[in-house]
Scaffold this motif. Structure first.
Motif, PDB file in Angstrom:
ATOM      1  N   ASP A  60       0.405  -5.835   3.590  1.00  0.00           N
ATOM      2  CA  ASP A  60      -0.703  -4.986   2.216  1.00  0.00           C
ATOM      3  C   ASP A  60       0.754  -3.140   2.439  1.00  0.00           C
ATOM      4  O   ASP A  60      -0.259  -2.098   1.519  1.00  0.00           O
ATOM      5  CB  ASP A  60      -1.949  -3.813   2.812  1.00  0.00           C
ATOM      6  CG  ASP A  60      -3.033  -5.392   2.732  1.00  0.00           C
ATOM      7  OD1 ASP A  60      -2.469  -6.091   1.581  1.00  0.00           O
ATOM      8  OD2 ASP A  60      -3.652  -5.619   3.493  1.00  0.00           O
TER       9      ASP A  60
ATOM     10  N   THR B 222       2.810  -0.271  -0.012  1.00  0.00           N
ATOM     11  CA  THR B 222       2.595  -0.427  -0.543  1.00  0.00           C
ATOM     12  C   THR B 222       3.736   1.145  -1.156  1.00  0.00           C
ATOM     13  O   THR B 222       3.841   2.206  -0.042  1.00  0.00           O
ATOM     14  CB  THR B 222       1.449   0.117  -1.827  1.00  0.00           C
ATOM     15  OG1 THR B 222       0.716   1.829  -1.424  1.00  0.00           O
ATOM     16  CG2 THR B 222       0.705  -1.114  -1.581  1.00  0.00           C
ATOM     17  N   ARG B 223       4.135   1.591  -1.414  1.00  0.00           N
ATOM     18  CA  ARG B 223       4.882   2.996  -2.025  1.00  0.00           C
ATOM     19  C   ARG B 223       4.331   4.710  -1.742  1.00  0.00           C
ATOM     20  O   ARG B 223       4.483   5.019  -1.707  1.00  0.00           O
ATOM     21  CB  ARG B 223       5.758   2.670  -2.975  1.00  0.00           C
ATOM     22  CG  ARG B 223       4.702   3.414  -3.565  1.00  0.00           C
ATOM     23  CD  ARG B 223       5.255   3.507  -5.604  1.00  0.00           C
ATOM     24  NE  ARG B 223       6.284   4.299  -5.800  1.00  0.00           N
ATOM     25  CZ  ARG B 223       7.203   4.105  -5.162  1.00  0.00           C
ATOM     26  NH1 ARG B 223       8.157   3.037  -5.708  1.00  0.00           N
ATOM     27  NH2 ARG B 223       8.529   5.444  -5.771  1.00  0.00           N
ATOM     28  N   ASN B 224       2.682   4.455  -1.632  1.00  0.00           N
ATOM     29  CA  ASN B 224       1.783   5.317  -1.878  1.00  0.00           C
ATOM     30  C   ASN B 224       0.817   5.096  -0.214  1.00  0.00           C
ATOM     31  O   ASN B 224      -0.215   5.811  -0.502  1.00  0.00           O
ATOM     32  CB  ASN B 224       0.915   5.562  -2.675  1.00  0.00           C
ATOM     33  CG  ASN B 224       1.733   6.259  -3.637  1.00  0.00           C
ATOM     34  OD1 ASN B 224       3.086   6.991  -3.897  1.00  0.00           O
ATOM     35  ND2 ASN B 224       1.702   5.428  -5.468  1.00  0.00           N
ATOM     36  N   ASN B 225       0.854   4.245   0.964  1.00  0.00           N
ATOM     37  CA  ASN B 225      -0.571   4.376   1.762  1.00  0.00           C
ATOM     38  C   ASN B 225       0.560   4.368   3.558  1.00  0.00           C
ATOM     39  O   ASN B 225      -0.465   3.650   4.324  1.00  0.00           O
ATOM     40  CB  ASN B 225      -1.084   3.213   1.020  1.00  0.00           C
ATOM     41  CG  ASN B 225      -0.442   1.585   1.134  1.00  0.00           C
ATOM     42  OD1 ASN B 225       0.351   1.651   1.890  1.00  0.00           O
ATOM     43  ND2 ASN B 225      -1.601   0.563   1.677  1.00  0.00           N
TER      44      ASN B 225
ATOM     45  N   ASN C 197       8.478   3.809   2.716  1.00  0.00           N
ATOM     46  CA  ASN C 197       7.885   2.670   1.745  1.00  0.00           C
ATOM     47  C   ASN C 197       7.394   2.861   0.497  1.00  0.00           C
ATOM     48  O   ASN C 197       7.444   1.766  -0.203  1.00  0.00           O
ATOM     49  CB  ASN C 197       6.667   2.902   2.049  1.00  0.00           C
ATOM     50  CG  ASN C 197       5.944   4.077   2.482  1.00  0.00           C
ATOM     51  OD1 ASN C 197       6.387   4.958   3.389  1.00  0.00           O
ATOM     52  ND2 ASN C 197       4.949   4.029   1.341  1.00  0.00           N
TER      53      ASN C 197
ATOM     54  N   TYR D 126       9.647  -0.484  -0.754  1.00  0.00           N
ATOM     55  CA  TYR D 126       9.493  -1.570  -0.060  1.00  0.00           C
ATOM     56  C   TYR D 126       8.762  -2.197  -0.975  1.00  0.00           C
ATOM     57  O   TYR D 126       7.897  -2.206  -1.322  1.00  0.00           O
ATOM     58  CB  TYR D 126       7.930  -1.014   1.201  1.00  0.00           C
ATOM     59  CG  TYR D 126       7.443  -2.531   1.904  1.00  0.00           C
ATOM     60  CD1 TYR D 126       8.822  -3.640   2.250  1.00  0.00           C
ATOM     61  CD2 TYR D 126       5.894  -2.887   1.747  1.00  0.00           C
ATOM     62  CE1 TYR D 126       8.004  -4.775   3.374  1.00  0.00           C
ATOM     63  CE2 TYR D 126       5.611  -4.043   2.200  1.00  0.00           C
ATOM     64  CZ  TYR D 126       6.571  -4.896   2.670  1.00  0.00           C
ATOM     65  OH  TYR D 126       6.383  -6.149   3.824  1.00  0.00           O
ATOM     66  N   ASP D 127       9.976  -2.827  -1.855  1.00  0.00           N
ATOM     67  CA  ASP D 127       9.474  -3.489  -2.987  1.00  0.00           C
ATOM     68  C   ASP D 127      10.543  -4.659  -2.899  1.00  0.00           C
ATOM     69  O   ASP D 127      11.558  -4.317  -1.942  1.00  0.00           O
ATOM     70  CB  ASP D 127       9.351  -3.049  -4.174  1.00  0.00           C
ATOM     71  CG  ASP D 127      10.424  -2.865  -4.311  1.00  0.00           C
ATOM     72  OD1 ASP D 127      11.091  -2.474  -5.013  1.00  0.00           O
ATOM     73  OD2 ASP D 127      10.167  -1.069  -4.874  1.00  0.00           O
TER      74      ASP D 127
END
Length: 313
Positions: free
Chosen positions: A125, A127-130, A250, A253-254
């Motif tokens: 879970d 993501t680029r913002n958490n 992150n 992270y994709d």
């Protein structure tokens, strides 16, 4: 009368008097909301259990129009800033820590899989913002935040982007990161050192099979003002030993960026892992034919490195 330059913040392991970070003049006016300094956030994590740091504690901030350079950026914007104020503030504050260069590495990484295996263990879970949501897990289970050492070959060194929120979207040569690729293929490294023509596959491998480490502008200014891209250039293709904070970037992270995660697009991914050494706190080059061992002789500081005759055209 010219304004007096603002001092850079102290190293993260040397808190300012009173144990609290001092705010530079005008700080409150330039932030959209108060934040919890990283040190206090981590203390809260340890005291109250996992995942107590909240993303809202590290709010993204809109940049003022008149930021003069890295000093003002990193004194007044601990989480960085951007025009749109859309970024991971927790991640940026980790990137901007002023770690002491004297911290020894907790462990050593010398293979590509030392990094890429950890990509498989990242929270699904994420993501680029958490980043803050998983800060405790990343630290306790995967070692994020430790100072680690890495041994490999210097593949490339280039300017960072001019739109990075961690550096307040500044673009001056002294205000941006150095993005450095570290690889582990001795044959490819030898061709780079000799400036031989690379095949298309080798050009692709330069990025897809190398990890990124970053020299940050305010850290360089404080501890290693000699570091520069020009200083790194003669070391390209040669064996290097470096230390730095182990960090998950992150933001990448994709599947279009990170080649190590499931479903990565082999046509677009451009980095071997989202794990970085950031900031880099030590950089040495092997001066004895790229045959240096982890604790052996032959390593010299980057600023003292002199290529042997014929090693670099």
């Amino acid at each position: 009368m010219a304004a007096r330059p603002k001092p850079l913040p102290p190293p993260e392991d040397q808190p300012p008097p009173g144990g609290r970070r001092r705010r530079a003049p005008g700080v409150v006016a330039r932030r959209v909301a108060p934040f919890v300094p990283l040190a206090l956030g981590l203390i809260a994590q340890n005291a109250l259990g996992p995942q107590t740091a909240k993303p809202t504690d590290f709010l993204a901030t809109a940049c003022a129009a008149d930021i003069t350079g890295y000093e003002e950026c990193h004194n007044e914007y601990p989480t960085g800033c951007s025009k749109a104020a859309k970024y991971d503030g927790y991640l940026n504050e980790l990137k901007n820590l002023a770690l002491s260069p004297g911290k020894p590495p907790a462990n050593w990484l010398s293979q590509l899989r030392d990094f890429t295996d950890l990509d498989q263990k990242l929270p699904h879970d994420l993501t680029r913002n958490n980043h803050a949501q998983f800060g405790d897990v990343l630290k306790k289970d995967l070692g994020e935040g430790n100072v680690v050492g890495a041994i490999g070959y210097l593949y490339y060194a280039q300017k960072g982007g001019t739109s990075e929120s961690s550096n307040c979207q500044l673009g001056g040569p002294n205000d941006i990161d150095f993005h450095i690729g570290i690889g582990f293929d001795a044959t490819l490294a030898d061709k780079l050192a000799k400036k031989e023509k690379l095949t298309d596959d080798e050009k692709k491998a330069m990025t897809q099979e190398s990890v990124i480490v970053e020299m940050t502008p305010h850290w360089r200014a404080r501890f290693k003002p000699e570091w520069s891209l020009a200083l790194l250039k003669p070391a390209i293709g040669h064996q290097v030993r470096l230390t730095g904070q182990f960090l998950v970037d992150n933001e990448h992270y994709d599947t279009k960026d990170d080649c190590a995660i499931k479903g990565a697009n082999p046509d677009t991914c451009w980095r071997a892992s989202v794990w970085e050494l950031h900031p880099v706190t030590g950089f040495e080059v092997c001066s004895s034919g790229d045959n240096c061992t982890q604790e052996g002789a032959g390593w010299v500081e980057l600023e003292e490195y002199k290529p042997t005759a014929g090693s670099t055209p």
